[in-house]
Structures are given as C-alpha cells and as structure tokens.
Design a protein around this motif. Structure first.
Motif, PDB file in Angstrom:
ATOM      1  N   ASN A  74       3.841 -19.834  25.895  1.00 44.65           N
ATOM      2  CA  ASN A  74       3.228 -18.501  25.815  1.00 44.65           C
ATOM      3  C   ASN A  74       3.611 -17.718  24.560  1.00 44.65           C
ATOM      4  O   ASN A  74       3.634 -16.483  24.556  1.00 44.65           O
ATOM      5  CB  ASN A  74       3.548 -17.666  27.063  1.00 44.65           C
ATOM      6  N   GLU A  75       3.910 -18.439  23.503  1.00 52.28           N
ATOM      7  CA  GLU A  75       4.092 -17.838  22.188  1.00 52.28           C
ATOM      8  C   GLU A  75       3.221 -18.602  21.196  1.00 52.28           C
ATOM      9  O   GLU A  75       2.913 -19.780  21.404  1.00 52.28           O
ATOM     10  CB  GLU A  75       5.561 -17.894  21.753  1.00 52.28           C
ATOM     11  N   ALA A  76       2.812 -17.922  20.116  1.00 49.54           N
ATOM     12  CA  ALA A  76       1.933 -18.563  19.131  1.00 49.54           C
ATOM     13  C   ALA A  76       2.279 -18.094  17.722  1.00 49.54           C
ATOM     14  O   ALA A  76       2.808 -16.986  17.529  1.00 49.54           O
ATOM     15  CB  ALA A  76       0.469 -18.243  19.436  1.00 49.54           C
ATOM     16  N   ASN A 158      10.649 -19.775  15.110  1.00 47.00           N
ATOM     17  CA  ASN A 158      10.553 -20.324  16.455  1.00 47.00           C
ATOM     18  C   ASN A 158       9.216 -19.961  17.081  1.00 47.00           C
ATOM     19  O   ASN A 158       8.695 -18.858  16.884  1.00 47.00           O
ATOM     20  CB  ASN A 158      11.676 -19.777  17.332  1.00 47.00           C
ATOM     21  N   VAL A 159       8.681 -20.917  17.852  1.00 47.07           N
ATOM     22  CA  VAL A 159       7.498 -20.657  18.669  1.00 47.07           C
ATOM     23  C   VAL A 159       7.787 -21.294  20.025  1.00 47.07           C
ATOM     24  O   VAL A 159       7.785 -22.515  20.148  1.00 47.07           O
ATOM     25  CB  VAL A 159       6.192 -21.182  18.013  1.00 47.07           C
ATOM     26  N   LYS A 163       9.585 -25.148  16.874  1.00 46.28           N
ATOM     27  CA  LYS A 163       9.662 -24.420  15.607  1.00 46.28           C
ATOM     28  C   LYS A 163       8.532 -24.854  14.690  1.00 46.28           C
ATOM     29  O   LYS A 163       7.911 -25.905  14.876  1.00 46.28           O
ATOM     30  CB  LYS A 163      11.007 -24.658  14.915  1.00 46.28           C
ATOM     31  N   ILE A 164       8.258 -24.024  13.696  1.00 44.76           N
ATOM     32  CA  ILE A 164       7.328 -24.382  12.622  1.00 44.76           C
ATOM     33  C   ILE A 164       8.064 -24.244  11.299  1.00 44.76           C
ATOM     34  O   ILE A 164       9.067 -23.516  11.198  1.00 44.76           O
ATOM     35  CB  ILE A 164       6.038 -23.526  12.617  1.00 44.76           C
ATOM     36  N   ILE A 165       7.568 -24.959  10.309  1.00 47.33           N
ATOM     37  CA  ILE A 165       8.117 -24.850   8.955  1.00 47.33           C
ATOM     38  C   ILE A 165       6.978 -24.502   8.004  1.00 47.33           C
ATOM     39  O   ILE A 165       5.931 -25.156   8.015  1.00 47.33           O
ATOM     40  CB  ILE A 165       8.758 -26.181   8.506  1.00 47.33           C
ATOM     41  N   ALA A 166       7.162 -23.467   7.218  1.00 45.84           N
ATOM     42  CA  ALA A 166       6.234 -23.134   6.130  1.00 45.84           C
ATOM     43  C   ALA A 166       6.974 -23.424   4.831  1.00 45.84           C
ATOM     44  O   ALA A 166       8.109 -22.970   4.647  1.00 45.84           O
ATOM     45  CB  ALA A 166       5.830 -21.671   6.198  1.00 45.84           C
ATOM     46  N   LYS A 167       6.345 -24.185   3.935  1.00 43.82           N
ATOM     47  CA  LYS A 167       7.093 -24.630   2.755  1.00 43.82           C
ATOM     48  C   LYS A 167       6.212 -24.723   1.512  1.00 43.82           C
ATOM     49  O   LYS A 167       5.065 -25.157   1.587  1.00 43.82           O
ATOM     50  CB  LYS A 167       7.744 -25.992   3.043  1.00 43.82           C
ATOM     51  N   PHE A 182       4.261 -28.548  11.957  1.00 43.98           N
ATOM     52  CA  PHE A 182       4.679 -28.421  13.356  1.00 43.98           C
ATOM     53  C   PHE A 182       5.367 -29.741  13.740  1.00 43.98           C
ATOM     54  O   PHE A 182       4.699 -30.713  14.095  1.00 43.98           O
ATOM     55  CB  PHE A 182       3.449 -28.155  14.221  1.00 43.98           C
ATOM     56  N   PRO A 183       6.699 -29.807  13.632  1.00 43.63           N
ATOM     57  CA  PRO A 183       7.414 -31.083  13.754  1.00 43.63           C
ATOM     58  C   PRO A 183       7.237 -31.790  15.095  1.00 43.63           C
ATOM     59  O   PRO A 183       7.126 -33.018  15.135  1.00 43.63           O
ATOM     60  CB  PRO A 183       8.889 -30.684  13.554  1.00 43.63           C
TER      61      PRO A 183
END
Length: 253
Positions: A74-76, A158-159, A163-167, A182-183
C-alpha cells in the motif's frame, strides 16, 4: 510392458506436463488494468505498472510517453509524471483510490516536459519530488516546475518492504538522464535513455550521442539480471532494449 511399469510411465509423463504448465503460469503476463482517453496503465510485473500518457509534438505527432509505478504494501513511487496536470491527477487518483496506496515520491528522470509536466499537481497533494541536481538546474532554465529534493549520483527510497534505486550513469538522451531500478523484481525504467526495439534515434536536441552507448553499457554491467526494461516511449521489453540502444548509438570507427 507390465501394468505397474505402464502406470509409472503415465504418472511420470503427467507430472512432467504439470510441472511445465506451472512454470509457464509463473511467468507474469503483462495486462492493461486501466484505460481512458488520456491515460493507459499496464501491469508488467507483480508490483510494477507502466503509465502511458500522450504529448502532442511538432516533429513526431501525438507521442505516447511512459512512466513507471512501483508499489508494495500500500505504498507507491512514481517515475516520471504524465505529460500534463489533468492526466497526472487521473494517475494519482488511480493509485490512491483503486490501488489504495500512499504515494511516497515522484521522480522525474530528466528535465523534459514528458517527465515533469504534471509535477505541480503532485506537489499540491503533498507528494515529495526527487531529481538529479542537474535536472533541477535545467528545469529552472526552462521555467518548468522544479523538483523539491536533489541528489548527485544515486538515491535509494523505501516502498513498503522493498526499495527503489534512482541512479545517474552518464549522459545520453540528455545530460541529466537517470534510470529507475526495482531490485526485487528486476525491473528497469530506462526513460528516454533507452529505446524500444526497431525505433529511430528520436529527439536529439539535448543529447550527447557520443556518450550514449557507453552510458547504457554501464547500466547493463550494473544490472546483469534484468527481466523487464521499460523505455520512455514504446513497448516494454527485456535486456534486448539495452543492446539495441547501445548499437543504435555506437560510434563507427
């Protein structure tokens, strides 16, 4: 052949086909989960959705523009806004009401309008925005709505429990283009840095074509196990999109 042997052979063949069919069913099949005149949302993995809106351009006509939604518990998090305020509000409504998810962040992957054209409505709903510091500089020069928070090379958010990574890997489509990863599901949102198969080079007005292939090669090396690759425009695919983009911009000696 004895009856017992025949039965054993029958059960072995049956189990083989059951296993094959169960493996096939475990492969996620992309499916369209929402469509209106201005917005299409396609689920491409268990927790990743491509949002597609449209931008009317002089040179390329009415262009479909992709972004990515990653959701968990329930998070985005949203990579790239739809192209305008109205469609962005439609997307926010779908995430918060249909998916019943709180949007933790929106991350434009570069400074062009197809990435941050709807940023104002995200801010009005107290959704924080994050971008490469260069994106903020270029957006300011173009009198665009500015992302609120900056980072240099990479950002981890965190989601839900994931987790997500922006790079930032280097220059290509623009000098500020980043990718989102999105690992847990090996999903890459390449944005306009990554091209769909068989497409042309597209808009090059802010590009560094000499570095483009090298940048994508770094991404390929960093994320060798990618299953899903989403380009900024066009059809979702896999690692073949990286290979195609590398070859498209490879400098010929």
């Amino acid at each position: 052949m004895k009856t017992t042997q025949k039965l054993l052979l029958f059960f072995s063949i049956t189990l083989f086909f059951i296993n094959c069919s169960s493996k096939k069913s475990n492969v996620f099949q992309p499916k369209e989960v929402y469509q209106s005149k201005d917005l299409i949302i396609t689920q491409v993995s268990q927790n990743a959705f491509v949002h597609t809106s449209f931008l009317q351009t002089q040179d390329f006509g009415n262009v479909p523009c992709n972004g990515l939604i990653v959701s968990n518990n329930n998070e985005a998090i949203v990579f790239d806004t739809p192209t305008n305020t109205k469609t962005s509000e439609e997307l926010i409504k779908w995430i918060t009401e249909t998916q019943q998810s709180k949007i933790n962040a929106v991350i434009p992957t570069h400074f062009h309008n197809d990435c941050l054209g709807g940023l104002t409505i995200f801010h009005s709903k107290n959704i924080p925005s994050y971008a490469n510091f260069k994106t903020i500089e270029f957006a300011k020069n173009n009198n665009e709505t500015l992302p609120q928070n900056s980072f240099n090379d990479s950002l981890v958010l965190n989601v839900g429990t994931e987790k997500i990574i922006a790079k930032f890997f280097g220059e290509g489509h623009t000098k500020d283009n980043i990718v989102g990863y999105f690992p847990s599901e090996n999903v890459l949102f390449g944005g306009c840095l990554i091209k769909e198969l068989k497409t042309t080079k597209g808009y090059l007005g802010d590009a560094n074509t000499a570095e483009w292939s090298k940048t994508v090669e770094k991404i390929k090396k960093e994320y060798p196990n990618l299953k899903i690759v989403v380009p900024g425009h066009g059809e979702t695919g896999n690692q073949k999109l990286l290979d195609y983009t590398i070859q498209l911009f490879k400098t010929k000696n």
